[in-house]
Design a protein around this motif. Structure first.
Motif, mmCIF file in Angstrom:
data_model
loop_
_atom_site.group_PDB
_atom_site.id
_atom_site.type_symbol
_atom_site.label_atom_id
_atom_site.label_comp_id
_atom_site.label_asym_id
_atom_site.label_seq_id
_atom_site.Cartn_x
_atom_site.Cartn_y
_atom_site.Cartn_z
ATOM 1 N N TRP A 45 0.835 -1.208 0.000
ATOM 2 C CA TRP A 45 0.000 0.000 0.000
ATOM 3 C C TRP A 45 0.869 1.257 0.000
ATOM 4 C CZ3 TRP A 45 0.078 3.573 4.068
ATOM 5 C CH2 TRP A 45 -0.753 4.691 3.862
ATOM 6 N N GLU A 46 1.853 1.285 0.876
ATOM 7 C CA GLU A 46 2.687 2.478 1.013
ATOM 8 C C GLU A 46 3.416 2.807 -0.287
ATOM 9 O OE1 GLU A 46 6.621 3.366 3.536
ATOM 10 O OE2 GLU A 46 4.856 3.054 4.809
ATOM 11 N N LYS A 47 3.836 1.774 -1.007
ATOM 12 C CA LYS A 47 4.598 1.978 -2.243
ATOM 13 C C LYS A 47 3.718 2.006 -3.486
ATOM 14 C CE LYS A 47 8.380 1.979 0.125
ATOM 15 N NZ LYS A 47 9.093 3.257 0.372
ATOM 16 N N GLY A 48 2.409 1.812 -3.310
ATOM 17 C CA GLY A 48 1.505 1.846 -4.450
ATOM 18 C C GLY A 48 1.678 0.680 -5.404
ATOM 19 N N LEU A 49 2.034 -0.486 -4.874
ATOM 20 C CA LEU A 49 2.272 -1.660 -5.707
ATOM 21 C C LEU A 49 0.976 -2.427 -5.964
ATOM 22 C CD1 LEU A 49 5.515 -3.090 -4.036
ATOM 23 C CD2 LEU A 49 5.337 -1.517 -5.974
ATOM 24 N N GLU A 50 0.900 -3.063 -7.112
ATOM 25 C CA GLU A 50 -0.215 -3.954 -7.399
ATOM 26 C C GLU A 50 -0.135 -5.173 -6.472
ATOM 27 O OE1 GLU A 50 -2.716 -3.460 -9.112
ATOM 28 O OE2 GLU A 50 -2.296 -2.159 -10.817
ATOM 29 N N PRO A 51 -1.266 -5.831 -6.212
ATOM 30 C CA PRO A 51 -1.256 -6.969 -5.286
ATOM 31 C C PRO A 51 -0.261 -8.067 -5.657
ATOM 32 C CG PRO A 51 -3.511 -6.297 -5.725
ATOM 33 C CD PRO A 51 -2.644 -5.504 -6.660
ATOM 34 N N TRP A 52 -0.016 -8.251 -6.945
ATOM 35 C CA TRP A 52 0.838 -9.359 -7.384
ATOM 36 C C TRP A 52 2.327 -9.006 -7.421
ATOM 37 C CZ3 TRP A 52 -3.155 -7.303 -10.355
ATOM 38 C CH2 TRP A 52 -2.784 -6.389 -11.341
ATOM 39 N N GLU A 67 -9.350 -0.680 -2.570
ATOM 40 C CA GLU A 67 -7.937 -1.070 -2.613
ATOM 41 C C GLU A 67 -7.701 -2.325 -1.773
ATOM 42 O OE1 GLU A 67 -3.911 1.599 -2.663
ATOM 43 O OE2 GLU A 67 -5.351 1.947 -1.054
ATOM 44 N N SER A 68 -8.327 -2.374 -0.616
ATOM 45 C CA SER A 68 -8.177 -3.542 0.253
ATOM 46 C C SER A 68 -8.917 -4.753 -0.298
ATOM 47 C CB SER A 68 -8.676 -3.217 1.665
ATOM 48 O OG SER A 68 -7.806 -2.311 2.308
ATOM 49 N N VAL A 69 -10.039 -4.529 -0.991
ATOM 50 C CA VAL A 69 -10.748 -5.640 -1.628
ATOM 51 C C VAL A 69 -9.823 -6.350 -2.608
ATOM 52 C CG1 VAL A 69 -12.577 -6.238 -3.274
ATOM 53 C CG2 VAL A 69 -13.083 -4.719 -1.364
ATOM 54 N N ARG A 70 -9.129 -5.580 -3.430
ATOM 55 C CA ARG A 70 -8.236 -6.162 -4.443
ATOM 56 C C ARG A 70 -7.106 -6.951 -3.793
ATOM 57 N NH1 ARG A 70 -5.286 -3.029 -7.397
ATOM 58 N NH2 ARG A 70 -5.441 -4.151 -9.380
ATOM 59 N N LEU A 71 -6.480 -6.363 -2.788
ATOM 60 C CA LEU A 71 -5.359 -7.031 -2.128
ATOM 61 C C LEU A 71 -5.836 -8.236 -1.323
ATOM 62 C CD1 LEU A 71 -2.376 -7.153 -1.461
ATOM 63 C CD2 LEU A 71 -2.728 -5.377 0.272
ATOM 64 N N PHE A 72 -6.963 -8.086 -0.641
ATOM 65 C CA PHE A 72 -7.511 -9.167 0.175
ATOM 66 C C PHE A 72 -7.863 -10.375 -0.692
ATOM 67 C CE2 PHE A 72 -11.076 -11.272 2.374
ATOM 68 C CZ PHE A 72 -10.530 -11.462 3.634
ATOM 69 N N LEU A 73 -8.560 -10.132 -1.809
ATOM 70 C CA LEU A 73 -8.962 -11.240 -2.674
ATOM 71 C C LEU A 73 -7.743 -11.890 -3.318
ATOM 72 C CD1 LEU A 73 -11.220 -12.916 -3.873
ATOM 73 C CD2 LEU A 73 -11.425 -11.235 -5.718
ATOM 74 N N TRP A 74 -6.783 -11.082 -3.730
ATOM 75 C CA TRP A 74 -5.560 -11.651 -4.310
ATOM 76 C C TRP A 74 -4.867 -12.565 -3.300
ATOM 77 C CZ3 TRP A 74 -3.444 -11.858 -9.079
ATOM 78 C CH2 TRP A 74 -2.133 -12.335 -9.164
#
Length: 361
Positions: free
Chosen positions: A41-48, A160-167
């Motif tokens: 999150w801090e670095k703005g990275l994609e979940p993958w 944003e958390s939905v994307r990271l959580f599901l990934w």
């Protein structure tokens, strides 16, 4: 004029204070996973995207140094245009922020850890009399990747958390959940063995599955099989114990299988992808409480008969309700004895032990 940067700074500081004081609640592995999410999150990275270990470890070292300096600090007020507000006075804070297009979140999670975030509002709508906010990229957040939460009887969806959580759920799915996961992904033209297809379809999957998160929270708001006031008292009196894990799992199952919950929504809408995801990600103590579902799902995949899922859902609701009533009975008895330690042990012995350990990662 509200200074968004200053509010962000204040919320970030409270996030760091909470993280510093409650990081010890997690196992080494659990903390590492949460730090990994926070870094992305801090670095703005994609979940993958996974950072190189030396870089991530250096960042973690700096984060731990920051936490060390905050261990004795108290949570600060949120000051808006010179007016200070207690950090949990979300109603008054959001009265100031919502007209400007922002949302502030605050609450307590496992082990009574305070959690905070601050984000722009992308969309606001009503569903069944409940206000739903879809939030954009968060300006401030803590260790926890929470896709959704209820606040003042509103539902906050953190995109944003939905994307990271599901990934993360897809990436770390347990062996028992792999087949239903593959079935879900196949519906979206994705494959768990093909990371590129997952990356390309992640946003579409998240958008299409948002209703599941919304209806879970609706279930939390509407379902009263576990008295909310009593539930909060149990959690506050027995935090960071197996009993807390149990009552949180019970509340989740009751919310999901109740009339307004996500599984009831899935059944009504005949949404196979959501059923597959729900089955794939059901684990831990919730799986013990809802042990009917995996077998019902296997039969459903062969027959397509939704009554199989409905029957499993009804059974799980009744079972969870029975356990909730037993928890309340034992807790009240312990309170009358002025011995909540006794109550905790009895709840573990009578309810939790027969179910299995149900430990949080």
């Amino acid at each position: 004029m509200v200074a968004v940067e200053e509010i962000t700074r204040q919320v970030l500081r409270n996030c760091s204070i909470s993280d510093a004081k409650y990081a010890g609640n997690y196992s080494v592995c659990g903390l590492a996973m949460r730090l990994r999410d926070l870094y992305k999150w801090e670095k703005g990275l994609e979940p993958w995207i996974e950072e190189q270990p030396p870089v991530l470890l250096e960042w973690i070292g700096r984060k731990e140094e920051e936490w060390e300096g905050l261990m004795e600090s108290d949570l600060g007020e949120i000051t808006i245009d010179g007016s200070p507000y207690p950090p949990f006075d979300v109603e008054k804070i959001n009265e100031r922020l919502e007209p400007l297009g922002f949302c502030y979140g605050a609450g307590f999670v496992h082990g009574l850890k305070p959690t905070f975030f601050f984000a722009p509002i992308e969309e606001k709508r009503r569903m069944n009399g409940t206000t739903i906010f879809l939030l954009g990229r968060e300006l401030a957040r803590d260790l926890l990747t929470l896709p959704a939460m209820t606040q003042d009887n509103s539902i906050l969806i953190r995109w944003e958390s939905v994307r990271l959580f599901l990934w993360n759920q897809i990436f770390f799915v347990k062996k028992s959940g792999r087949e239903p996961l593959r079935s879900a992904l196949k519906i979206y033209g994705a494959n768990d063995q093909d990371p590129v297809s997952l990356q390309q379809n992640l946003n579409r999957i998240c958008r299409d599955e948002l209703e599941t998160y919304i209806h879970h929270e609706l279930g939390e708001i509407r379902e009263n099989a576990f008295d909310r006031k009593m539930w909060r008292e149990i959690v506050s009196q027995l935090p960071h114990t197996p009993v807390e894990i149990l009552v949180r799992a019970l509340k989740d199952i009751l919310a999901d299988t109740g009339e307004h919950g996500c599984l009831s929504h899935i059944i009504r809408e005949r949404k196979i992808s959501s059923l597959c995801f729900y089955t794939a990600f059901l684990d831990g103590l919730k799986k013990e409480l809802f042990h009917d579902l995996p077998k019902a799902f296997e039969r459903f995949e062969k027959s397509g008969e939704w009554p199989l899922i409905e029957q499993a859902s009804v059974s799980a609701f009744r079972r969870a309700k029975k356990h909730a009533e037993a928890v309340i009975r034992l807790f009240v008895e312990g309170r009358e004895k002025n011995d909540l330690q006794w109550a905790g042990k009895e709840i573990e012995r009578e309810i939790l032990k027969p179910l299995g350990p149900g430990r949080e990662r």
